[in-house]
Design an enzyme around this catalytic site. Structure first.
Site, PDB file in Angstrom:
ATOM      1  N   LYS A 106       9.789  53.631 -53.167  1.00  0.00           N
ATOM      2  CA  LYS A 106      10.481  54.634 -52.137  1.00  0.00           C
ATOM      3  C   LYS A 106      11.830  54.270 -52.783  1.00  0.00           C
ATOM      4  CE  LYS A 106       9.694  57.742 -48.780  1.00  0.00           C
ATOM      5  NZ  LYS A 106       8.734  58.093 -48.595  1.00  0.00           N
ATOM      6  N   SER A 362       2.293  66.448 -55.556  1.00  0.00           N
ATOM      7  CA  SER A 362       3.520  66.010 -56.614  1.00  0.00           C
ATOM      8  C   SER A 362       2.754  65.547 -57.701  1.00  0.00           C
ATOM      9  CB  SER A 362       4.248  64.809 -56.015  1.00  0.00           C
ATOM     10  OG  SER A 362       5.198  65.015 -55.321  1.00  0.00           O
TER      11      SER A 362
HETATM   12  N1  GLU Z   1       8.300  61.547 -49.601  1.00  0.00           N
HETATM   13  C1  GLU Z   1       7.268  62.113 -49.485  1.00  0.00           C
HETATM   14  C2  GLU Z   1       6.115  61.013 -48.996  1.00  0.00           C
HETATM   15  O1  GLU Z   1       6.464  60.186 -48.120  1.00  0.00           O
HETATM   16  C3  GLU Z   1       6.543  62.605 -50.846  1.00  0.00           C
HETATM   17  C4  GLU Z   1       6.558  61.417 -51.961  1.00  0.00           C
HETATM   18  C5  GLU Z   1       6.184  62.047 -53.445  1.00  0.00           C
HETATM   19  O2  GLU Z   1       5.693  63.326 -53.478  1.00  0.00           O
HETATM   20  O3  GLU Z   1       6.065  61.300 -54.256  1.00  0.00           O
HETATM   21  O4  GLU Z   1       4.960  61.280 -49.032  1.00  0.00           O
END
Ligand code: GLU
Length: 428
Positions: A106, A362
């Site tokens: 993250k 994604s």
């Molecule tokens: N930010 C999103 C999550 O917390 C998507 C993460 C992504 O697509 O890599 O799952």
């Protein structure tokens, strides 16, 4: 974000509890409690008035035993290294629970993006990539959007990385705009995924979607598409959402008992999820205080904002009618509130299962980038549904067989997969 709740302590607490039950080897446990790698850096940005401003940025890579690290980039004024650590850890479990070959990471920047111009935002995200580009990449770590970041920002970041790397590299980042390397269905993916899991939970509990009502916290990307799908896919009624008002700098609940229309509300919402209050009032919506969403007389509660929102103070307000909590947000429920939810007999769809549709699509985006061949939207959404439905049932089966809470069952499924990959690679 509630100041009294440290999300990383929460993530470690949840993990420790299941690690105890699984009698996990102490060294494996110690390894998984902490991120494997962290980056803390300053990002100098030229502001529109000519001055320079420094922003604090982070990237936390929690685990890559199952594949390249994967996880969003969040822009929030209350971001801390511990919130990024927690979110990175949850990404590891999220990718493992849906069984996609990715790890967890993250990123964050301490900033309120609504205070920046478009040019400032572009320079900030390009600056983030300049700091991180040697440590991200399609086989290393792949960022994506989260709270406060947008597909356009992902497009700029892909461009910056491609320039620095000297070749077009769309797979370095996901959540890009369609036409700029993005996948059809990615925008809707997280919210739709929330509702795929609600649909399965309703079937398990013998509930009728058409007779059900939902209250939603938030009105960003996840909440918007959860609200739309709750009505369109399940035929249910949404009675409220909540949002952060950019003018008043505070949150409100926007409610309407009949004919609540999320598509209309979306049309009067800006890119930061701030609803035009006057237009909502004119259309017959009531504006209530921020916390009103949680005490609504509904069957399904969908917290789809930030962490720590269902806590020991707010959990008592949940109506006895509520049968399902579907966690669209990451970490919305604190461990002490979990105990109350368990005692009330509410069916929990835990965050890293419930909101895994975003990272699942994604993953599809990066696969399409690698092939340079793009799928129709229907195919993307069908594949997403298949993956989430399978994951839901794997967790439900674990919960029924082991007689454990759904969150603990999701941890059991995810931890087993990560530990297996670590074993296969000779790390343990
Ligand atoms: N930010 C999103 C999550 O917390 C998507 C993460 C992504 O697509 O890599 O799952």
């Amino acid at each position: 974000m509630s100041a009294s709740i440290n999300p990383f302590e929460m993530a470690q607490f949840q993990f420790d509890k299941v690690a105890d039950q699984l009698k996990l080897d102490p060294s494996v446990r110690d390894y998984l409690r902490w991120p494997m790698r962290e980056f803390h850096f300053r990002i100098p940005v030229r502001m529109d008035d000519g001055s320079m401003k420094n922003f604090q940025g982070y990237r936390v890579q929690h685990n890559d035993s199952r594949g390249p690290c994967k996880g969003g980039l969040r822009f929030h004024p209350a971001e801390t290294v511990d919130s990024v650590r927690a979110l990175a850890t949850w990404m590891t479990w999220k990718c493992a629970v849906v069984d996609i070959p990715l790890g967890g990471s993250k990123g964050g920047v301490i900033v309120d993006p609504s205070t920046l111009s478009n040019g400032e935002k572009e320079r900030l995200v390009r600056g983030w990539v300049q700091q991180m580009w040697k440590n991200i990449g399609p086989r290393l770590d792949v960022p994506a959007p989260d709270v406060g970041t947008t597909p356009q920002m992902m497009g700029w970041m892909m461009d910056e990385y491609s320039k620095l790397a000297g070749e077009y590299t769309p797979g370095v980042i996901t959540g890009k705009p369609v036409g700029g390397g993005g996948s059809l269905g990615r925008t809707e993916a997280t919210g739709y995924g929330v509702i795929y899991t609600v649909r399965e939970a309703m079937q398990h509990l013998g509930m009728d979607g058409k007779k059900s009502r939902a209250a939603i916290q938030g009105f960003g990307n996840v909440a918007q598409y959860s609200a739309i799908a709750f009505r369109e896919m399940l035929g249910g009624e949404v009675v409220c959402v909540s949002y952060w008002d950019r003018d008043d700098r505070q949150s409100y609940t926007v409610s309407k008992e009949k004919d609540f229309d999320p598509v209309f509300l979306q049309s009067i919402t800006d890119q930061y999820g701030s609803i035009n209050k006057q237009k909502a009032k004119d259309a017959g919506y009531a504006i209530e205080d921020a916390g009103a969403w949680i005490s609504k007389d509904v069957d399904v509660l969908i917290p789809a904002a930030l962490e720590g929102q269902i806590n020991i103070e707010t959990v008592q307000s949940i109506s006895s009618r509520v049968k399902i909590i579907a966690e669209g947000a990451n970490g919305p429920t604190t461990p002490d509130a979990d105990e109350v939810i368990k005692a009330k007999g509410i069916f929990m769809i835990p965050d890293f299962l419930c909101n895994s549709g975003g990272v699942t699509v994604s993953y599809f985006e990066s696969v399409q980038n690698d092939m340079n061949y793009y799928w129709p939207k229907q195919e993307v959404l069908q594949k997403e549904d298949h993956i989430l439905t399978s994951a839901f049932h794997a967790v439900l089966e674990m919960s029924l067989n082991e007689k454990v809470y759904m969150r603990d069952a999701a941890y059991m499924v995810a931890i087993a997969r990560v530990v297996k990959a670590m074993q296969l690679r000779g790390w343990i």
